[in-house]
Design a protein around this motif. Structure first.
Motif, PDB file in Angstrom:
ATOM      1  N   VAL A 169       1.031  -1.178   0.094  1.00  0.00           N
ATOM      2  CA  VAL A 169       0.184   0.035  -0.047  1.00  0.00           C
ATOM      3  C   VAL A 169       1.109   1.247  -0.023  1.00  0.00           C
ATOM      4  N   ALA A 170       0.825   2.224  -0.917  1.00  0.00           N
ATOM      5  CA  ALA A 170       1.282   3.480  -1.042  1.00  0.00           C
ATOM      6  C   ALA A 170       0.546   4.460  -1.509  1.00  0.00           C
ATOM      7  N   ARG A 171       1.044   5.573  -0.886  1.00  0.00           N
ATOM      8  CA  ARG A 171       0.239   7.031  -1.469  1.00  0.00           C
ATOM      9  C   ARG A 171       0.977   8.313  -1.820  1.00  0.00           C
ATOM     10  N   THR A 172       0.469   8.831  -2.536  1.00  0.00           N
ATOM     11  CA  THR A 172       1.214  10.024  -2.965  1.00  0.00           C
ATOM     12  C   THR A 172       0.068  11.069  -3.433  1.00  0.00           C
ATOM     13  N   THR A 173       0.323  12.098  -4.156  1.00  0.00           N
ATOM     14  CA  THR A 173      -0.649  13.134  -4.467  1.00  0.00           C
ATOM     15  C   THR A 173      -0.006  13.448  -6.084  1.00  0.00           C
ATOM     16  N   ALA A 174      -1.100  14.223  -6.670  1.00  0.00           N
ATOM     17  CA  ALA A 174      -1.104  14.680  -8.209  1.00  0.00           C
ATOM     18  C   ALA A 174       0.238  15.606  -8.255  1.00  0.00           C
ATOM     19  N   PHE A 175       0.496  16.273  -7.045  1.00  0.00           N
ATOM     20  CA  PHE A 175       1.534  17.223  -6.776  1.00  0.00           C
ATOM     21  C   PHE A 175       2.756  16.528  -7.164  1.00  0.00           C
ATOM     22  N   ASP A 181       4.907   7.623 -10.494  1.00  0.00           N
ATOM     23  CA  ASP A 181       5.210   6.311 -11.376  1.00  0.00           C
ATOM     24  C   ASP A 181       6.175   5.471 -10.593  1.00  0.00           C
ATOM     25  N   LYS A 182       6.942   6.003  -9.698  1.00  0.00           N
ATOM     26  CA  LYS A 182       7.782   5.050  -8.822  1.00  0.00           C
ATOM     27  C   LYS A 182       6.970   4.277  -8.073  1.00  0.00           C
ATOM     28  N   LEU A 183       5.890   4.660  -7.418  1.00  0.00           N
ATOM     29  CA  LEU A 183       5.144   3.887  -6.662  1.00  0.00           C
ATOM     30  C   LEU A 183       4.381   3.070  -7.181  1.00  0.00           C
ATOM     31  N   ILE A 184       3.739   3.390  -8.332  1.00  0.00           N
ATOM     32  CA  ILE A 184       3.057   2.447  -9.475  1.00  0.00           C
ATOM     33  C   ILE A 184       4.168   1.107  -9.860  1.00  0.00           C
ATOM     34  N   ALA A 185       5.044   1.566 -10.171  1.00  0.00           N
ATOM     35  CA  ALA A 185       6.046   0.489 -10.761  1.00  0.00           C
ATOM     36  C   ALA A 185       6.380  -0.395  -9.526  1.00  0.00           C
ATOM     37  N   GLU A 186       6.668   0.234  -8.311  1.00  0.00           N
ATOM     38  CA  GLU A 186       6.940  -0.789  -7.104  1.00  0.00           C
ATOM     39  C   GLU A 186       5.731  -1.737  -6.902  1.00  0.00           C
ATOM     40  N   GLY A 187       4.503  -1.197  -7.151  1.00  0.00           N
ATOM     41  CA  GLY A 187       3.297  -1.945  -7.012  1.00  0.00           C
ATOM     42  C   GLY A 187       3.195  -3.035  -8.130  1.00  0.00           C
ATOM     43  N   ILE A 188       3.548  -2.816  -9.446  1.00  0.00           N
ATOM     44  CA  ILE A 188       3.505  -3.507 -10.309  1.00  0.00           C
ATOM     45  C   ILE A 188       4.610  -4.643 -10.035  1.00  0.00           C
ATOM     46  N   LYS A 189       5.671  -4.479  -9.416  1.00  0.00           N
ATOM     47  CA  LYS A 189       6.584  -5.454  -9.562  1.00  0.00           C
ATOM     48  C   LYS A 189       6.117  -6.448  -8.083  1.00  0.00           C
ATOM     49  N   ALA A 194      -1.683  -4.823  -4.861  1.00  0.00           N
ATOM     50  CA  ALA A 194      -1.053  -3.397  -4.497  1.00  0.00           C
ATOM     51  C   ALA A 194      -2.000  -2.331  -4.842  1.00  0.00           C
ATOM     52  N   VAL A 195      -2.055  -1.452  -3.724  1.00  0.00           N
ATOM     53  CA  VAL A 195      -2.826  -0.299  -3.651  1.00  0.00           C
ATOM     54  C   VAL A 195      -2.073   0.932  -3.883  1.00  0.00           C
ATOM     55  N   ILE A 196      -2.373   1.770  -4.816  1.00  0.00           N
ATOM     56  CA  ILE A 196      -1.564   3.118  -4.737  1.00  0.00           C
ATOM     57  C   ILE A 196      -2.647   3.860  -4.795  1.00  0.00           C
ATOM     58  N   GLU A 197      -2.644   4.765  -3.527  1.00  0.00           N
ATOM     59  CA  GLU A 197      -3.841   5.941  -3.607  1.00  0.00           C
ATOM     60  C   GLU A 197      -2.995   7.134  -4.088  1.00  0.00           C
ATOM     61  N   ILE A 198      -3.615   7.957  -4.986  1.00  0.00           N
ATOM     62  CA  ILE A 198      -3.133   8.932  -5.236  1.00  0.00           C
ATOM     63  C   ILE A 198      -4.174  10.136  -5.201  1.00  0.00           C
TER      64      ILE A 198
END
Ligand SMILES: Cc1ncc(C[n+]2csc(CCOP(=O)(O)OP(=O)(O)O)c2C)c(N)n1
Ligand code: SF4
Ligand SMILES: [Mg+2]
Lengths: 271, 377
Positions: A169-175, A181-189, A194-198
């Motif tokens: 589970v990771a979170r970031t913002t549109a800012f 992309d780093k968090l989504i890539a980690e999630g894909i791997k 994997a949940v990436i909340e943006i």
């Protein structure tokens, strides 16, 4: 790495439907970069969404794309992944789609820890239908159905995902565009759910009603809200009031659902 | 070689039929009186490398089935009453996105929780009109365990051939009774697989009907990248609001069934040649009707049975002909008058049409039917 967005976008599908200043486009570019980083073969990548502005994202991407019904993306995606575990499965959608009407499917996909990457765009509102409050609209805020201010408490989506059993589970913002992309890539791997909340912005239906004079102001709010997990660990509780933690919030190794089911097949076949 | 036979419950026969048809995915949620379909398939599917998943609710089950089907799997769900209601939105999705799948509805009474362990036939109109919007429907109504086995196979065939959801409806009585079922040998019964695209991935359009009414469906993960949506769409699969495209697409999706009724229809007639009164009955009720016909014939009353096995599309031609031939058509159903409305519509006043409705959780017995016949004649 130089990114070639054009080769990921379906020819002739732009311009998109999003309003100027909408955060969803920033997320889409982040997702493209993440898919490139992970070298996903788009012929074997299913991108599944529900209904909402955020859920329009898959239509623009050249892959096996599935725009389903409101709230049901995680359940459709579960069918795709179960039937063809060798495919990479990405789910994307909004806060309303994923945590209101689709909340049940969301938590159960987390519980199963099925190997997919859920990119959840939380703009604190039902954008597509004109700005009714969602389970993520901050208490007190204005929405078209909360003319006196929102009486409802909110979901913390990332905590919900962790509680429900997602193993990444990771979170970031549109800012924080480059972190997306780093968090989504980690999630894909990551092998498992994997949940990436943006956290992003909807200037048209949320910003307008809540006295944000510009998209820049909305972006500044996102920037101010975010505290990286490592930094937060050193801060006293009162400094974290009204803030959200960003980065990888949770990661663990645990049995993944399709792998578990492969064991079921072995048992059934007497192996 | 002796045929493999077994004493099977209707729901078990359904599961066995699914496996014969090549089903490799089941997504479900337990509900009486359909649960045994899931229970049997949870054991059978992994044996053939298939997947069984118990989802969090019936909506999710339907969603998983559509998702699995898009990867090329033959996919099934089974449910009853409240579960069928929950699935309706996504049954419409499968219609508009033209995704083959099979939905088993083991009918119980209703509305709402109704009588979970009692039989009903009150979902027959829902099978046609349950989801919102205009759409075609195919629904099959087997009346015995052997027929459940065979009609489940036919349901998969029709789903694959016409690229749409097909519903199989049988009531709790047929679902839970045990009868001798003869299994088909491999190759004995026809098994149809969806047509794969003949064009390259670059040229492929998932709704291109220039080569026929039913466009071939590619599978995700087979080299074809394409878009699927529940929005009205153009031939390329992408949303459109262009009036002429939307209109043509909606009509094609209905015409593909209407124009192929002869291929989809299936019915049985019993002693109808000289019949003056027709009992028009389906599912468990048709079993009582057959006894009633025999009893009435013994009394010198020329009764006959018309038994639709395909309920939707509605057997218009046969029903209209029988209405011209007979003095009356009697429609017994475990509801308070659903298919009788269609029979009346098609009979156009050519004969009397009378209903027998029952919703107390008990079957309609032969005596009740014979009594009604005498009352009407
Ligand atoms: C069953 C159903 N109920 C309601 C709707 C109407 N609807 C469409 S999008 C939407 C909200 C979308 O909000 P969110 O998921 O947060 O996405 P956003 O538009 O904010 O990106 C709603 C309520 C629908 N399409 N289907
Ligand atoms: S309404 Fe809001 S969420 Fe939808 S496109 Fe416009 S800005 Fe984005
Ligand atoms: Mg939203």
């Amino acid at each position: 790495m130089a990114y070639d967005y054009d080769s990921s976008i379906r020819p002739g599908k732009l311009p998109h439907i999003w309003c100027p200043g909408c955060g969803h486009g920033i997320v889409m570019k982040g997702l493209i970069r993440a898919m490139d980083t992970c070298e996903l073969d788009r012929k074997n990548t299913a991108i599944v969404s529900g209904i909402g502005c955020a859920s329009r994202l898959p239509g623009y991407l050249d892959a096996c794309t599935l725009h389903t019904a409101h709230g049901r993306a995680a359940a459709f995606a579960t069918g795709v992944k179960m039937a063809k575990p060798e495919m990479d499965v990405i789910v994307c959608g909004g806060d309303g789609d994923g945590t209101a009407i689709g909340g049940n499917h969301f938590i159960h996909a987390c519980r199963r820890n099925i190997n997919m990457t859920y990119v959840l765009m939380n703009n604190f509102i039902y954008g597509m239908t004109g700005g009714q409050f969602s389970p993520c609209t901050p208490t007190g805020d204005k929405a078209s159905t909360t003319p006196y201010g929102n009486p409802d408490p909110i979901f913390d989506i990332s905590k919900l995902a962790i509680g429900a059993g997602a193993s990444f589970v990771a979170r970031t913002t549109a800012f924080h565009a480059t972190q997306i992309d780093k968090l989504i890539a980690e999630g894909i791997k990551h092998k498992g759910m994997a949940v990436i909340e943006i956290l992003d912005d909807c200037p048209t239906t949320y910003g307008r009603r809540n006295k944000f004079r510009s998209v820049v102001e909305m972006m500044e709010r996102l920037k101010d809200m975010a505290v990286p997990v490592a930094a937060a660990a050193k801060l006293p509780a009162e400094k974290l009031e009204g803030k959200i933690l960003t980065g990888i919030l949770h990661q663990e190794d645990k049995p993944e659902y399709t792998a578990q089911y492969a064991e079921v097949i072995k048992k059934a076949q007497g192996a | 070689m002796a045929k493999k036979v077994a004493l099977l419950q209707g729901n078990d026969a359904c599961a066995q039929g699914a496996v014969y048809a090549g089903c490799t995915f089941f997504g479900g949620y337990p509900i009486t009186p359909s649960t045994e379909v899931a229970e049997v398939l949870s054991g059978e599917l992994p044996k053939v490398g298939g997947k069984f998943i118990q989802m969090e609710d019936e909506i999710a089950a339907m969603a998983s089935v559509i998702g699995a089907s898009l990867t090329g799997a033959k996919a099934l769900t089974a449910t009853s009453g409240p579960g069928v209601s929950l699935k309706q939105e996504l049954i419409g999705y499968a219609c508009i996105a033209e995704t083959p799948c099979v939905i088993i509805n083991v009918m119980r009474g209703g509305p709402s929780t109704g009588m979970p362990t009692g039989p009903g036939q009150s979902d027959v109109m829902q099978a046609k009109w349950g989801t919102h919007g205009d759409h075609a429907a195919i629904a099959l109504v087997p009346a015995s365990c052997q027929e459940i086995y065979e009609e489940t196979i036919r349901a998969f065939n029709l789903a694959e051939k016409y690229r749409m959801p097909v519903q199989v409806l049988y009531d709790e009585i047929v679902g839970h009774m045990r009868e001798r079922v003869e299994f088909a040998e491999p190759g004995e019964l026809e098994v149809i697989d969806r047509e794969a695209p003949s064009v390259s991935p670059e040229e492929y359009k998932p709704y291109d009907d220039t080569k026929g009414q039913i466009p071939p469906l590619a599978s995700y993960g087979s080299g074809y990248k394409f878009h699927v949506t529940g929005l009205n769409k153009a031939a390329d699969g992408f949303p459109t609001t262009k009036a002429e495209l939307v209109d043509a697409e909606e009509r094609r999706q209905i015409d593909k069934v209407d124009d192929n009724v002869a291929d989809i229809e299936k019915f049985e007639t019993y002693m109808t040649e000289d019949a003056e009164v027709i009992i028009w009955a389906y599912g468990s009720t048709s079993r009582s009707a057959r006894y009633a016909v025999n009893d009435l014939r013994k009394e010198g009353i020329k009764a006959g049975l018309f038994r639709p096995i395909t309920l939707w599309p509605f057997p218009e031609k046969q029903t209209a002909e029988l209405a011209k031939q007979a003095k009356a058509i009697i429609v017994p159903e475990l509801n308070l008058g659903q298919m009788v409305i269609e029979v009346e519509r098609v009979a156009k006043g050519d004969c009397k049409v009378a209903a027998i409705g029952r919703v107390d959780g008990e079957p309609i017995n032969p005596g009740q039917i014979a009594g009604k016949v005498k009352e009407v004649l």
